[in-house]
Design a protein around this motif. Sequence first.
Motif, short mmCIF file in Angstrom:
data_model
loop_
_atom_site.label_atom_id
_atom_site.label_comp_id
_atom_site.label_asym_id
_atom_site.label_seq_id
_atom_site.Cartn_x
_atom_site.Cartn_y
_atom_site.Cartn_z
N TYR A 12 13.13 6.40 23.97
CA TYR A 12 11.53 6.36 24.24
C TYR A 12 10.82 5.64 23.13
N LEU A 13 11.03 6.28 21.80
CA LEU A 13 10.18 5.58 20.76
C LEU A 13 10.77 4.11 20.66
N LEU A 14 11.90 3.81 20.68
CA LEU A 14 12.24 2.40 20.56
C LEU A 14 11.62 1.45 21.72
N GLU A 15 11.69 1.96 23.07
CA GLU A 15 11.02 1.23 24.34
C GLU A 15 9.50 1.19 23.99
N ALA A 16 8.79 2.11 23.21
CA ALA A 16 7.57 1.91 22.94
C ALA A 16 7.13 0.94 22.16
N ALA A 17 8.06 0.68 21.41
CA ALA A 17 8.00 -0.43 20.30
C ALA A 17 8.31 -1.81 20.63
N HIS A 18 8.89 -2.16 21.97
CA HIS A 18 9.07 -3.39 22.32
C HIS A 18 7.70 -4.27 22.73
N SER A 19 8.01 -5.37 22.32
CA SER A 19 6.91 -6.49 22.67
C SER A 19 7.73 -7.57 23.63
N ALA A 20 6.78 -8.37 24.18
CA ALA A 20 7.23 -9.45 24.89
C ALA A 20 8.35 -10.02 24.34
N SER A 21 8.35 -10.53 23.31
CA SER A 21 9.35 -11.33 22.52
C SER A 21 10.72 -10.49 22.38
N SER A 22 10.48 -9.24 22.13
CA SER A 22 11.94 -8.57 21.82
C SER A 22 12.46 -8.30 23.29
N VAL A 23 11.77 -8.09 24.25
CA VAL A 23 12.26 -7.86 25.62
C VAL A 23 12.91 -8.99 25.98
N TYR A 24 12.36 -10.31 25.85
CA TYR A 24 13.07 -11.60 26.18
C TYR A 24 14.32 -11.90 25.55
N TRP A 25 14.31 -11.59 24.15
CA TRP A 25 15.32 -12.02 23.56
C TRP A 25 16.56 -11.07 23.61
N SER A 26 16.13 -9.62 23.67
CA SER A 26 17.42 -8.65 24.09
C SER A 26 17.68 -8.89 25.19
N ALA A 27 17.21 -9.47 26.35
CA ALA A 27 17.77 -9.78 27.66
C ALA A 27 18.64 -10.85 27.65
N LEU A 28 18.15 -11.81 26.81
CA LEU A 28 18.87 -13.03 26.88
C LEU A 28 20.23 -12.85 26.06
N LEU A 29 20.08 -12.11 25.06
CA LEU A 29 21.41 -11.60 24.33
C LEU A 29 22.15 -11.00 25.40
N THR A 30 21.79 -10.08 26.40
CA THR A 30 22.63 -9.44 27.07
C THR A 30 23.08 -10.33 28.17
N CYS A 31 22.36 -11.26 28.69
CA CYS A 31 22.98 -12.34 29.53
C CYS A 31 24.07 -13.04 29.00
N ALA A 32 23.85 -13.30 27.53
CA ALA A 32 24.83 -14.40 27.06
C ALA A 32 26.14 -13.41 26.89
N GLU A 33 26.08 -12.23 26.53
CA GLU A 33 27.14 -11.37 26.35
C GLU A 33 28.07 -11.41 27.77
N MET A 34 27.44 -10.99 29.03
CA MET A 34 27.77 -10.98 30.45
C MET A 34 28.62 -12.06 30.66
N ILE A 35 27.90 -13.24 30.60
CA ILE A 35 28.30 -14.66 31.12
C ILE A 35 29.65 -14.67 30.38
N GLN A 36 29.74 -14.66 29.08
CA GLN A 36 31.05 -14.85 28.29
C GLN A 36 32.14 -13.73 28.83
N GLY A 37 31.52 -12.75 29.46
CA GLY A 37 32.67 -11.69 29.83
C GLY A 37 32.97 -11.93 31.22
N GLY A 38 32.63 -12.60 31.95
CA GLY A 38 33.07 -13.05 33.41
C GLY A 38 32.13 -12.41 34.13
N THR A 39 30.98 -11.85 33.93
CA THR A 39 29.82 -11.16 34.88
C THR A 39 29.04 -12.19 35.31
N THR A 40 29.12 -12.32 36.65
CA THR A 40 28.12 -13.27 37.14
C THR A 40 26.71 -12.81 37.93
N THR A 41 26.67 -11.17 38.20
CA THR A 41 25.48 -10.70 38.92
C THR A 41 25.16 -9.46 38.20
#
Length: 365
Positions: A12-41
């Motif tokens: 909860y403390l970490l979530e409360a500290a999120h900004s628009a930029s941190s949400v965007y880049w962490s989500a994009l990092l997640t997408c990059a990992e998933m794509i490289q591991g064969g996850t499509t959806t």
Amino acid sequence: MSLLDWLTKRIYLLEAAHSASSVYWSALLTCAEMIQGGTTTVVDMGTVHHADQSFHALSRSGMRGYSGKMLMDIHDSAPDELIESRHKALSESRHLLKEWHGANDGLLSYLFAPRFALSCSEELLSGIVELATREGTLIHTHAAENQDEVAMVRERTGMGNVEYLSSLGLLSPRLLLAHCIWVNTREVALLQRYRTTVLHCPIANLKLASGIAPVPRFLERGINVSLGSDGAACNNTIDMFNEMRFAALLHKVHSFDPTVIPAQTTLDMATIHGARAIGMEGKLGVIRPGALADIAVVDPRESHMMPFSDPVSALVYAARASDVVLTMVNGTILFDGQLCHLDESRIIEETIVQRDEVLERMPKE
């Protein structure tokens, strides 16, 4: 930490500290990992604030994604920054649905994402059911993950976690219910009756010592069970090959039965069952004429996979995310040994910066 301590003292403390930029880049990092591991959806529960940034990241990545703003209107131990009025939570959800549902040529879909029963009032959950029914969208939440969680729900409502959600009308084929570890016989029957999908997250359940979901029992009753990671925060990776392997092995030792959850069933949970969960059975999770071209290609010519005679067994018990050599979504190649549309080096650099800024903003205990 166990689930509730982990949430209240860290997440909860970490979530409360999120900004628009941190949400965007962490989500994009997640997408990059998933794509490289064969996850499509991906089915994703977003953040309370800046949930649009997850959609921007998904759109940029080219993945097929189902996401929604995390909904919380009550919780004694959560920071005030994460608690919103029911009106605001639902109003923002309607706005996001209008903006993103069907976006990116239909690759993106909005879903309603109440966190779990302890963080949502009856009025909020009932409002979600009404909206999701009217709009024909999915609902994704968590339930019966932890014994203390279940005890608190029972103290508040007089019912088990799944039984309580059922009493409010949430259980349906449109509900994607993560975990479902601590369920009784009546609740299993409810899951079966309403054709609700259970999202099994074996590694996260192990790391938080939450328990082992009765997946063989679910499958015997014809309940649809798909696989998930629950996110890197309680898993460290988002590697679906790891999830398959753990799902296949965990229930064997738990039941002392080596025939439980065979390799083909495990692979089905990661593919066909996932497609069924989002209403895309026959279109995703299979390779055949008329299906959508969401495909992952695995190269078995590595020492840890060779020699083999059964490709399904090799995929479940031996393959790694790093064995994926191509990932395609809707006929577009997103990965062919390297990311085709994302700059991984920049994503990593940006997420390091965002990590430090989030930790700096994080409220101190």
